[in-house]
Design a protein around this motif. Structure first.
Motif, PDB file in Angstrom:
ATOM      1  N   LYS A 106     -64.083  13.443 -31.246  1.00  0.00           N
ATOM      2  CA  LYS A 106     -62.741  13.602 -31.809  1.00  0.00           C
ATOM      3  C   LYS A 106     -61.667  13.380 -30.742  1.00  0.00           C
ATOM      4  CE  LYS A 106     -59.865  16.881 -34.389  1.00  0.00           C
ATOM      5  NZ  LYS A 106     -59.811  18.225 -35.015  1.00  0.00           N
ATOM      6  N   SER A 107     -61.874  13.934 -29.565  1.00  0.00           N
ATOM      7  CA  SER A 107     -60.884  13.810 -28.499  1.00  0.00           C
ATOM      8  C   SER A 107     -60.773  12.387 -27.984  1.00  0.00           C
ATOM      9  CB  SER A 107     -61.248  14.741 -27.335  1.00  0.00           C
ATOM     10  OG  SER A 107     -61.257  16.086 -27.762  1.00  0.00           O
ATOM     11  N   SER A 108     -61.882  11.650 -28.011  1.00  0.00           N
ATOM     12  CA  SER A 108     -61.876  10.291 -27.465  1.00  0.00           C
ATOM     13  C   SER A 108     -61.170   9.292 -28.369  1.00  0.00           C
ATOM     14  CB  SER A 108     -63.317   9.818 -27.225  1.00  0.00           C
ATOM     15  OG  SER A 108     -63.957   9.526 -28.466  1.00  0.00           O
ATOM     16  N   GLY A 109     -61.129   9.595 -29.669  1.00  0.00           N
ATOM     17  CA  GLY A 109     -60.552   8.641 -30.606  1.00  0.00           C
ATOM     18  C   GLY A 109     -61.408   7.410 -30.824  1.00  0.00           C
ATOM     19  N   THR A 110     -62.672   7.468 -30.485  1.00  0.00           N
ATOM     20  CA  THR A 110     -63.543   6.299 -30.558  1.00  0.00           C
ATOM     21  C   THR A 110     -63.743   5.810 -31.984  1.00  0.00           C
ATOM     22  OG1 THR A 110     -65.696   5.416 -29.881  1.00  0.00           O
ATOM     23  CG2 THR A 110     -65.681   7.651 -30.748  1.00  0.00           C
ATOM     24  N   LYS A 111     -63.968   4.524 -32.103  1.00  0.00           N
ATOM     25  CA  LYS A 111     -64.329   3.904 -33.381  1.00  0.00           C
ATOM     26  C   LYS A 111     -65.815   3.550 -33.400  1.00  0.00           C
ATOM     27  CE  LYS A 111     -60.017   3.964 -34.650  1.00  0.00           C
ATOM     28  NZ  LYS A 111     -59.543   4.961 -35.647  1.00  0.00           N
ATOM     29  N   ALA A 112     -66.550   4.046 -32.422  1.00  0.00           N
ATOM     30  CA  ALA A 112     -67.971   3.706 -32.292  1.00  0.00           C
ATOM     31  C   ALA A 112     -68.784   4.240 -33.469  1.00  0.00           C
ATOM     32  CB  ALA A 112     -68.527   4.274 -30.993  1.00  0.00           C
ATOM     33  N   THR A 113     -69.862   3.540 -33.757  1.00  0.00           N
ATOM     34  CA  THR A 113     -70.838   4.026 -34.731  1.00  0.00           C
ATOM     35  C   THR A 113     -71.674   5.129 -34.084  1.00  0.00           C
ATOM     36  OG1 THR A 113     -70.980   1.862 -35.780  1.00  0.00           O
ATOM     37  CG2 THR A 113     -72.828   3.371 -36.142  1.00  0.00           C
ATOM     38  N   MET A 114     -71.847   6.240 -34.777  1.00  0.00           N
ATOM     39  CA  MET A 114     -72.677   7.336 -34.274  1.00  0.00           C
ATOM     40  C   MET A 114     -74.086   7.166 -34.835  1.00  0.00           C
ATOM     41  SD  MET A 114     -70.453   8.892 -32.456  1.00  0.00           S
ATOM     42  CE  MET A 114     -71.462  10.301 -31.996  1.00  0.00           C
ATOM     43  N   MET A 115     -75.065   7.125 -33.949  1.00  0.00           N
ATOM     44  CA  MET A 115     -76.458   6.905 -34.354  1.00  0.00           C
ATOM     45  C   MET A 115     -77.304   8.100 -33.949  1.00  0.00           C
ATOM     46  SD  MET A 115     -78.355   4.533 -35.783  1.00  0.00           S
ATOM     47  CE  MET A 115     -80.088   4.642 -36.232  1.00  0.00           C
ATOM     48  N   VAL A 116     -77.860   8.816 -34.931  1.00  0.00           N
ATOM     49  CA  VAL A 116     -78.728   9.970 -34.666  1.00  0.00           C
ATOM     50  C   VAL A 116     -80.166   9.468 -34.597  1.00  0.00           C
ATOM     51  CG1 VAL A 116     -79.510  12.222 -35.478  1.00  0.00           C
ATOM     52  CG2 VAL A 116     -77.129  11.518 -35.853  1.00  0.00           C
ATOM     53  N   VAL A 117     -80.743   9.478 -33.410  1.00  0.00           N
ATOM     54  CA  VAL A 117     -82.042   8.824 -33.219  1.00  0.00           C
ATOM     55  C   VAL A 117     -83.213   9.650 -33.736  1.00  0.00           C
ATOM     56  CG1 VAL A 117     -81.192   7.541 -31.223  1.00  0.00           C
ATOM     57  CG2 VAL A 117     -82.353   9.729 -30.865  1.00  0.00           C
ATOM     58  N   ASP A 168     -82.791  -0.395 -34.844  1.00  0.00           N
ATOM     59  CA  ASP A 168     -82.000  -0.672 -36.048  1.00  0.00           C
ATOM     60  C   ASP A 168     -80.509  -0.493 -35.782  1.00  0.00           C
ATOM     61  OD1 ASP A 168     -84.430  -1.110 -37.269  1.00  0.00           O
ATOM     62  OD2 ASP A 168     -84.468   0.816 -38.328  1.00  0.00           O
ATOM     63  N   GLY A 169     -80.156   0.503 -34.962  1.00  0.00           N
ATOM     64  CA  GLY A 169     -78.758   0.719 -34.633  1.00  0.00           C
ATOM     65  C   GLY A 169     -78.172  -0.428 -33.824  1.00  0.00           C
ATOM     66  N   LEU A 170     -78.938  -0.964 -32.905  1.00  0.00           N
ATOM     67  CA  LEU A 170     -78.469  -2.090 -32.095  1.00  0.00           C
ATOM     68  C   LEU A 170     -78.355  -3.366 -32.929  1.00  0.00           C
ATOM     69  CD1 LEU A 170     -80.412  -1.494 -28.755  1.00  0.00           C
ATOM     70  CD2 LEU A 170     -77.971  -1.135 -29.190  1.00  0.00           C
ATOM     71  N   ILE A 171     -79.303  -3.567 -33.821  1.00  0.00           N
ATOM     72  CA  ILE A 171     -79.236  -4.746 -34.684  1.00  0.00           C
ATOM     73  C   ILE A 171     -77.995  -4.688 -35.572  1.00  0.00           C
ATOM     74  CG2 ILE A 171     -80.332  -5.907 -36.648  1.00  0.00           C
ATOM     75  CD1 ILE A 171     -83.044  -5.191 -35.374  1.00  0.00           C
ATOM     76  N   ALA A 172     -77.695  -3.506 -36.104  1.00  0.00           N
ATOM     77  CA  ALA A 172     -76.515  -3.368 -36.964  1.00  0.00           C
ATOM     78  C   ALA A 172     -75.234  -3.672 -36.197  1.00  0.00           C
ATOM     79  CB  ALA A 172     -76.462  -1.964 -37.555  1.00  0.00           C
ATOM     80  N   ALA A 173     -75.191  -3.275 -34.924  1.00  0.00           N
ATOM     81  CA  ALA A 173     -73.989  -3.487 -34.109  1.00  0.00           C
ATOM     82  C   ALA A 173     -73.918  -4.891 -33.531  1.00  0.00           C
ATOM     83  CB  ALA A 173     -73.956  -2.464 -32.971  1.00  0.00           C
ATOM     84  N   ASP A 174     -75.074  -5.537 -33.362  1.00  0.00           N
ATOM     85  CA  ASP A 174     -75.141  -6.845 -32.700  1.00  0.00           C
ATOM     86  C   ASP A 174     -76.196  -7.693 -33.401  1.00  0.00           C
ATOM     87  OD1 ASP A 174     -75.125  -8.971 -30.882  1.00  0.00           O
ATOM     88  OD2 ASP A 174     -76.407  -7.925 -29.436  1.00  0.00           O
ATOM     89  N   PRO A 175     -75.892  -8.191 -34.599  1.00  0.00           N
ATOM     90  CA  PRO A 175     -76.895  -8.946 -35.373  1.00  0.00           C
ATOM     91  C   PRO A 175     -77.460 -10.157 -34.630  1.00  0.00           C
ATOM     92  CG  PRO A 175     -75.001  -8.391 -36.749  1.00  0.00           C
ATOM     93  CD  PRO A 175     -74.622  -8.043 -35.342  1.00  0.00           C
ATOM     94  N   ASP A 176     -76.660 -10.761 -33.755  1.00  0.00           N
ATOM     95  CA  ASP A 176     -77.140 -11.933 -33.016  1.00  0.00           C
ATOM     96  C   ASP A 176     -78.311 -11.591 -32.086  1.00  0.00           C
ATOM     97  OD1 ASP A 176     -75.226 -13.466 -34.233  1.00  0.00           O
ATOM     98  OD2 ASP A 176     -73.848 -13.450 -32.529  1.00  0.00           O
ATOM     99  N   GLY A 177     -78.420 -10.317 -31.742  1.00  0.00           N
ATOM    100  CA  GLY A 177     -79.496  -9.902 -30.845  1.00  0.00           C
ATOM    101  C   GLY A 177     -80.735  -9.407 -31.557  1.00  0.00           C
ATOM    102  N   LYS A 178     -80.815  -9.615 -32.864  1.00  0.00           N
ATOM    103  CA  LYS A 178     -81.909  -9.064 -33.669  1.00  0.00           C
ATOM    104  C   LYS A 178     -83.287  -9.397 -33.099  1.00  0.00           C
ATOM    105  CE  LYS A 178     -83.476  -8.855 -38.512  1.00  0.00           C
ATOM    106  NZ  LYS A 178     -84.867  -9.310 -38.386  1.00  0.00           N
ATOM    107  N   ALA A 179     -83.518 -10.649 -32.801  1.00  0.00           N
ATOM    108  CA  ALA A 179     -84.844 -11.051 -32.310  1.00  0.00           C
ATOM    109  C   ALA A 179     -85.166 -10.381 -30.981  1.00  0.00           C
ATOM    110  CB  ALA A 179     -84.906 -12.570 -32.167  1.00  0.00           C
TER     111      ALA A 179
END
Length: 321
Positions: A106-117, A168-179
């Motif tokens: 909340k304090s950071s104001g980030t727009k990042a996706t939060m991924m619970v592993v 799965d979290g990385l693929i969602a954020a960076d589809p080009d890196g899927k492989a």
């Protein structure tokens, strides 16, 4: 005590709010202007290593709670808010492990996706008082409050679930890196399967009547359930609360009655309590094991695999002799 904690939390929030937060960076350039890297944050060192293994050269990983750090009592600094603000994905353990994370986000104001592993892990529930120290033991019916054990990574099988979620979290954020992410995850999962087999074989060589372990806090419940060791600890699943005199006395009696051979230090915990228990019972100190954090690069637990191999070596050496 409560007032001082509230004041401290308020001061922290004010400090974080005062930090100028840069707009999230799209990526960081690799040397020579090559492929850009995805900026991600991992909440603690063990998780950071898992993310690096899956992300490889496509990600730039920042870790909040570093080597030998205790995430239970961690207090974020303004620099941590900057890391979170710049991230595209923030990976967290979940299961109540990072109690400070919501305030930081909340304090950071980030727009990042939060991924619970830990999504998909079968959580270990235990009594908050009179802790369920026995491996895998469920809280008794009739208790008003149960506490979730967050240390799911202590079972390699659960770490495999973490890796799949990270992929799965990385693929969602960076589809080009899927492989790349799929290939890295697949290769790392093979290493984890071999590690799991190695630990099971080592435990099988420990005499059945010696498979009891004393550690500083109750961080090895998933390990015990997966591999057949019983872990006993004077502290609960968090290091934030001090062990009671009653719990310490009970464990001392148990060590003497059951002739438990060894007690173990943890890299994140004050060693004095375990040393006192060893002195009063005659049990030997088996060595240092790693529960909630890796060692630094020069230590015996610089990676997750190193950590798990170190721990089973320490347990085997002390309990098999």
């Amino acid at each position: 005590m409560k007032l001082s904690r509230i004041a401290a939390a308020g001061a922290l929030l004010m400090a974080l709010a005062a930090v100028p937060i840069a707009a999230p960076a799209a990526a960081q350039s690799t040397p020579g202007g090559a492929e850009t890297r995805l900026p991600v944050v991992a909440s603690f060192s063990i998780l950071g290593d898992l993310v690096k293994n899956v992300g490889g050269d496509r990600v730039a990983v920042s870790t909040l709670v570093g080597a030998d750090g205790d995430a239970h009592v961690f207090q974020p600094a303004p620099a941590d808010a900057k890391k979170v603000a710049a991230a595209k994905v923030v990976f967290v353990n979940g299961l109540g492990f990072e109690g400070w994370m919501d305030r930081l986000v909340k304090s950071s104001g980030t727009k990042a996706t939060m991924m619970v592993v830990s999504k998909g892990v079968e959580a270990r529930e235990m009594e908050e008082e009179g802790h369920a120290h026995e491996a895998g033991k469920e809280a008794h019916a009739g208790h008003d409050h149960e506490e979730t054990d967050p240390h799911a990574w202590q079972s390699v099988g659960n770490a495999e679930i973490y890796v799949a979620n990270i992929r799965d979290g990385l693929i969602a954020a960076d589809p080009d890196g899927k492989a790349t992410y799929e290939a890295n995850a697949s290769a790392y999962l093979e290493k984890l399967k071999a590690l799991d087999t190695e630990i099971k074989a080592a435990v099988a060589r420990i005499p059945a009547d010696k498979r009891r372990v004393i550690t500083s806090h109750d961080a090895f419940g998933y390990y015990g359930a997966a591999y057949g060791l019983e872990f006993i600890a004077p502290q609960g699943v968090s290091t934030e609360a001090e062990a009671s005199a009653k719990d310490v006395a009970r464990i001392i009696r148990q060590i003497k009655a059951e002739k438990i051979p060894a007690v173990f230090l943890e890299n994140i915990s004050d060693p004095r309590l375990i040393k006192r228990i060893a002195d009063e019972t005659g049990a030997k100190i088996g060595g240092t094991v790693f529960s909630d954090a890796l060692s630094d690069d020069k230590g015996p637990a610089a990676t997750y695999i190193d950590m798990m191999q170190n721990n089973i070596r320490e347990f085997s050496a002390a309990l098999s002799s």
